[in-house]
Design an enzyme around this catalytic site. Structure first.
Site, PDB file in Angstrom:
ATOM      1  N   GLU A 149      -3.692   2.596  -7.206  1.00 17.12           N
ATOM      2  CA  GLU A 149      -3.999   3.622  -6.149  1.00 17.12           C
ATOM      3  C   GLU A 149      -3.039   4.683  -6.649  1.00 17.12           C
ATOM      4  OE1 GLU A 149      -6.431   1.900  -2.817  1.00 17.12           O
ATOM      5  OE2 GLU A 149      -4.323   1.824  -2.326  1.00 17.12           O
ATOM      6  N   HIS A 174       0.897  -1.340  -0.090  1.00 19.56           N
ATOM      7  CA  HIS A 174       0.079   0.022  -0.124  1.00 19.56           C
ATOM      8  C   HIS A 174       0.861   0.912   0.013  1.00 19.56           C
ATOM      9  CE1 HIS A 174      -2.762   3.062   1.358  1.00 19.56           C
ATOM     10  NE2 HIS A 174      -3.602   2.565   0.809  1.00 19.56           N
TER      11      HIS A 174
HETATM   12  P1  PGA Z   1      -8.964   6.769   0.407  1.00 15.70           P
HETATM   13  O1  PGA Z   1      -7.769   5.418   0.481  1.00 15.70           O
HETATM   14  O2  PGA Z   1     -10.438   6.231  -0.312  1.00 15.70           O
HETATM   15  O3  PGA Z   1      -9.090   7.196   1.815  1.00 15.70           O
HETATM   16  O4  PGA Z   1      -8.343   7.725  -0.480  1.00 15.70           O
HETATM   17  C1  PGA Z   1      -7.836   4.481  -0.351  1.00 15.70           C
HETATM   18  C2  PGA Z   1      -6.778   3.525  -0.009  1.00 15.70           C
HETATM   19  O5  PGA Z   1      -5.628   4.139   0.600  1.00 15.70           O
HETATM   20  O6  PGA Z   1      -6.922   2.373  -0.111  1.00 15.70           O
END
Ligand code: PGA
Length: 248
Positions: A168, A96
């Site tokens: 992401e 992540h």
């Molecule tokens: P967020 O986070 O929806 O708060 O932007 C997404 C993630 O980090 O998986």
């Protein structure tokens, strides 16, 4: 209809009791939508066993936010893949962006985690994505390809094991600045192509994550290559998460 994955990363937003309260309300609401999606929540380690016992009855999966690749021993503060699996975790996030950027986790460590998860039989959810600076410098694709190569090169992917990747973009996480769905789809196509080149006949399941809200979730899910979302902030309250689920 394509299978849909709605994954909730609770990060470090909720303490034990808050996690249990959210789990209870989701366990009563989400089964109504069970035919439409695979649900998973990634609670804090402290709440994991309590949340798992609540979610198990509602057939909602639970996952680890982070793992350590060694099975057991003198590793203060670490928790192994096996330990997570033994308390009922089915999934584990790997790489992540908050791990990569705040905790300085490298592609080499991501790879070790990937191998440990694969060997243990859990399902990994690899997170990839570029920073704002990398995007500005036109390096997004190279960064993502490097992250994919580090994670998957020469792995023998077991037949039937799901291969899940969340695109992401770092600049979209927790910022309210979501990525244009067509751009997320372009990156998803790149991920799909790269994974097939690295692992042969394995079809990745690709999710989008980064400031997903109820009013834009549909935009991502109507793209061909995106099969779900990984949501942080908006997944930590029953109301906002159920709105996202309903609009999916
Ligand atoms: P967020 O986070 O929806 O708060 O932007 C997404 C993630 O980090 O998986």
């Amino acid at each position: 209809m394509k299978p849909l994955y709605l994954f909730a990363n609770w990060k470090m937003y909720l303490d034990h009791d808050q996690s249990v309260a959210l789990a209870k309300s989701l366990a009563s609401e989400l089964p109504k939508h069970a035919s439409r999606a695979t649900f998973a929540v990634f609670p804090s380690d402290l709440a994991l066993t309590s949340v798992q016992s609540i979610m198990a009855k509602a057939k909602i999966a639970v996952g680890a936010q982070n793992v350590y690749w060694i099975e057991e021993g003198g590793y203060t503060g670490a928790t192994s893949v096996e330990m997570y699996r033994k308390v009922g975790c089915e999934y584990a996030l790997v790489g992540h962006s908050e791990r990569r950027h705040i905790f300085k986790e490298t592609n080499v460590e991501v790879r070790k985690k990937m191998e440990a998860i694969l060997a243990d039989g859990m399902t990994s959810v690899l997170c990839v994505g570029e920073t704002a600076h990398e995007r500005k410098e036109n390096e997004a694709d190279v960064v993502i390809e490097t992250q994919l190569r580090a994670a998957y090169t020469d792995l023998l992917w077991p037949k039937g094991r799901e291969l899940i990747i969340a695109y992401e973009p770092v600049w979209a996480i927790g910022t309210g600045q979501s990525c244009d769905p067509d751009e997320a789809e372009r990156v998803a196509m790149l991920i799909d192509r790269d994974v097939r080149a690295l692992l042969g006949d394995v079809k990745p399941i690709i999710l989008y994550g980064g400031s997903v809200r109820a009013d834009d979730v549909r935009g991502y899910l109507s793209e061909k290559y995106l099969q779900g979302v990984l949501v942080g902030g908006a997944s930590t309250k029953t109301e906002t998460w159920l709105e996202i689920v309903e609009n999916s």
